[in-house]
Design an enzyme around this catalytic site. Structure first.
Site, PDB file in Angstrom:
ATOM      1  N   LYS A   1       0.846  -1.202   0.000  1.00  0.00           N
ATOM      2  CA  LYS A   1       0.000   0.000   0.000  1.00  0.00           C
ATOM      3  C   LYS A   1       0.877   1.246   0.000  1.00  0.00           C
ATOM      4  CE  LYS A   1      -3.909  -1.817   2.692  1.00  0.00           C
ATOM      5  NZ  LYS A   1      -4.955  -1.620   1.684  1.00  0.00           N
TER       6      LYS A   1
ATOM      7  N   ARG B   1     -10.419 -11.302   1.950  1.00  0.00           N
ATOM      8  CA  ARG B   1     -11.291 -12.337   1.384  1.00  0.00           C
ATOM      9  C   ARG B   1     -10.627 -13.715   1.426  1.00  0.00           C
ATOM     10  NH1 ARG B   1     -11.635  -9.091  -4.104  1.00  0.00           N
ATOM     11  NH2 ARG B   1     -11.398  -7.450  -2.544  1.00  0.00           N
TER      12      ARG B   1
HETATM   13  N1  BES Z   1      -8.105  -3.640   4.390  1.00  0.00           N
HETATM   14  C1  BES Z   1      -8.263  -3.243   3.048  1.00  0.00           C
HETATM   15  C2  BES Z   1      -9.539  -2.444   2.810  1.00  0.00           C
HETATM   16  C3  BES Z   1      -9.567  -1.097   3.450  1.00  0.00           C
HETATM   17  C4  BES Z   1      -9.008  -0.021   2.793  1.00  0.00           C
HETATM   18  C5  BES Z   1     -10.173  -0.899   4.657  1.00  0.00           C
HETATM   19  C6  BES Z   1      -9.043   1.220   3.370  1.00  0.00           C
HETATM   20  C7  BES Z   1     -10.218   0.350   5.236  1.00  0.00           C
HETATM   21  C8  BES Z   1      -9.646   1.412   4.587  1.00  0.00           C
HETATM   22  C9  BES Z   1      -8.315  -4.469   2.147  1.00  0.00           C
HETATM   23  O1  BES Z   1      -7.541  -5.524   2.561  1.00  0.00           O
HETATM   24  C10 BES Z   1      -7.793  -4.062   0.802  1.00  0.00           C
HETATM   25  O2  BES Z   1      -6.665  -3.664   0.735  1.00  0.00           O
HETATM   26  N2  BES Z   1      -8.614  -4.163  -0.219  1.00  0.00           N
HETATM   27  C11 BES Z   1      -8.226  -3.830  -1.529  1.00  0.00           C
HETATM   28  C12 BES Z   1      -8.734  -4.895  -2.467  1.00  0.00           C
HETATM   29  C13 BES Z   1      -8.258  -4.748  -3.877  1.00  0.00           C
HETATM   30  C14 BES Z   1      -6.776  -4.964  -3.937  1.00  0.00           C
HETATM   31  C15 BES Z   1      -8.983  -5.748  -4.736  1.00  0.00           C
HETATM   32  C16 BES Z   1      -8.827  -2.483  -1.858  1.00  0.00           C
HETATM   33  O3  BES Z   1      -9.964  -2.246  -1.479  1.00  0.00           O
HETATM   34  O4  BES Z   1      -8.142  -1.673  -2.453  1.00  0.00           O
HETATM   35 MN    MN Z   2      -5.540  -5.347   1.929  1.00  0.00          MN
END
Ligand code: BES
Ligand code: MN
Ligand code: ZN
Length: 497
Positions: free
Chosen positions: A276, A350
């Site tokens: 990230k 997931r």
């Molecule tokens: N934990 C994150 C989602 C999240 C993002 C929660 C910001 C709270 C604040 C999750 O694991 C994630 O990174 N999801 C990705 C999925 C994508 C790579 C398909 C996302 O939402 O960008």
């Molecule tokens: Mn994530």
């Protein structure tokens, strides 16, 4: 906080602050307010006429040393239009008053809801107070670590004995529910170096002893034995071993099928190799909010002695990059046997939920509800205002929507369409964990659907609603603990689907 209810005359209560919850007034029709107005030489009338205080929600006014009152001050707090009152009017008003200097400097207070003896309003009032005044000072030192809030006791004052028992129960219930929500906040706020998967398991263990429910945690070897390849692919990059925490509370019929709750427990989500951006990455210490909610839900169910059999599953991992971390393009085999191509190691929630949902089959559940900070895309679905829900059973989803109305923890249903199911099919493996940028929240739900059994299932995405960005009456800026009141309400009114 010492809480009690009593039937007393308002003027005779010797507390530091007497707090009156007041609806919008055009004239002083309430007899308690009228007597306050009389002894204060028309202070209430002046407030009304000057429109300094009219009873609108969240308005507040303080009258110091009211003559002939034992209380050192009267705090008036508005609950809004009489015709529009609901439980949340009181929750909000109590949240506002909980952070007022006047109340924080008091050690004792009496609360009186003008013209209302409803138990749900009293429950909401204590919830609002406890949620609004929450401050986590664990990591401060010196003076900053001192709690500025001196309030030690609240007495709810009732006009008559008729509703006393009912309201006593409601206040106790509100106290337990709010404490559950605060437990969620505390866990979510805890930095990942103080809350690894192992430490989260330890927390669950000590809570299980205190509140008498069953605790078990699978260690890495046991998780391997369960063939949870999707979960293990996430934890692989971290030095911290995963834990799969299993909690059971049996308040229902012996042998009765349980409701199973599943909560995402990513103790830190760096994204893994699909790292990230640095900005706000620290917030990903809270990526175990779903786990915190299902832990607090079972604590709350046990404290409320709900007549239900309940299981909480907490898959707990860290998602970190390293030389041994899962790489984009890797294919892993889930517990169910379905293969998953890891397109993006940041779509880790997931993966762990997939194995946890499959594990839920062991309990022959009557229903399963999972809750997770799952998709950043949910910010573009309902913003900070509500949590998207999905599932395979309309009556179950309707119950969650109804609980939203009652608890003011808003949810709204998204569809699982074939488009989204197709989006999650891989050209290499059975599924892939990321289906591109479109409909990210619904597509994540469609992915999870592959791992459920033959039972009613609902999925709640609390990404972003787990944090309040600017501060609301009973949701101070920061972690909200959302989902706890919602689930406890669903479970409190549980009937077979
Ligand atoms: N934990 C994150 C989602 C999240 C993002 C929660 C910001 C709270 C604040 C999750 O694991 C994630 O990174 N999801 C990705 C999925 C994508 C790579 C398909 C996302 O939402 O960008
Ligand atoms: Mn994530
Ligand atoms: Zn995550």
């Amino acid at each position: 906080m010492k809480l009690q209810c009593s039937v007393e005359t308002l003027g005779e209560i010797g507390v530091d602050s007497l707090v009156l919850f007041v609806p919008v007034l055009t004239k002083i029709s309430d007899k308690n307010l009228r007597s306050l107005d009389v002894v204060t030489d028309g202070a209430v009338t002046t407030l009304l006429e000057s429109e300094e205080f009219t009873g609108k929600n969240e308005e507040i006014a303080v009258i110091l040393n009211p003559p002939e009152y034992e209380a050192a001050r009267v705090i008036l707090v508005g609950v809004g239009e009489k015709t529009k009152l609901n439980a949340d009017s009181f929750r909000r008003a109590a949240g506002v008053v909980s952070r007022s200097k006047a109340l924080q400097k008091s050690t004792s207070a009496a609360f009186h809801l003008l013209g209302s003896e409803r138990d749900d309003y009293h429950q909401a009032t204590i919830e609002g107070y406890l949620l609004g005044s929450f401050k986590q000072l664990d990591f401060k030192t010196g003076e900053a670590a001192e709690c500025k809030n001196k309030l030690e006791s609240i007495t709810f004052v009732l006009a008559g004995r008729k509703s006393l028992k009912k309201i006593e129960k409601a206040v106790e219930r509100g106290n337990v529910v709010a404490e559950g929500q605060l437990l969620v906040r505390r866990l979510v706020n805890t930095p990942s170096n103080f809350l690894t998967p192992t430490m989260l398991a330890d927390q669950a263990k000590s809570l299980s002893r205190k509140y008498k429910f069953k605790y078990r945690a699978l260690d890495e070897a046991a998780i391997e034995k369960e063939k949870m390849g999707a979960l293990l692919s996430v934890s692989k990059g971290s030095q911290e071993p995963p834990r799969f925490i299993v909690l059971e509370y049996n308040g229902g019929r012996i042998g009765g099928k349980p409701v199973v709750l599943v909560g995402k427990g990513v103790c830190f989500d760096s994204g893994g190799i699909s790292l990230k951006p640095g900005l706000n990455m620290h917030e990903m210490k809270g990526d175990m909010a779903g786990s915190a909610v299902v832990l607090a839900a079972i604590v709350t169910a046990a404290r409320l002695k709900l007549p239900i059999n309940l299981v909480s599953l907490m898959p707990a991992v860290e998602n970190l990059p390293s030389g041994v971390a899962t790489k984009p393009g890797d294919v892993v085999t889930s517990r169910k046997g379905l293969t998953v191509e890891v397109i993006n190691t940041d779509a880790e929630g997931r993966m762990i939920l997939a194995d946890a949902l499959d594990y839920a089959n062991k309990f022959k559940p009557q229903a399963v509800i999972d809750i997770a900070t799952l998709t950043g895309a949910s910010l573009y679905v309902l913003g900070y205002s509500g949590a998207p829900i999905m599932g395979n059973n309309e009556p179950l989803l309707k119950r969650i929507l109804a609980a939203s109305e009652k608890t003011a923890e808003r949810t709204w249903q998204l569809p699982i369409w074939d488009d989204f199911r197709n989006q999650m099919k891989s050209s290499v493996a059975d599924l892939h964990n990321s289906g591109g940028r479109t409909a990210g929240t619904a597509a994540a739900g469609a992915f999870l659907e592959n791992f459920i059994g033959d039972w009613p299932w609902a999925h709640i995405d609390i990404a972003y609603v787990d944090v309040e960005p600017s501060g609301k009456p009973y949701l101070p800026k920061g972690t909200t603990g959302i989902g706890l009141r919602l689930l406890v309400d669903v479970l409190s009114n549980w009937k077979r689907l």
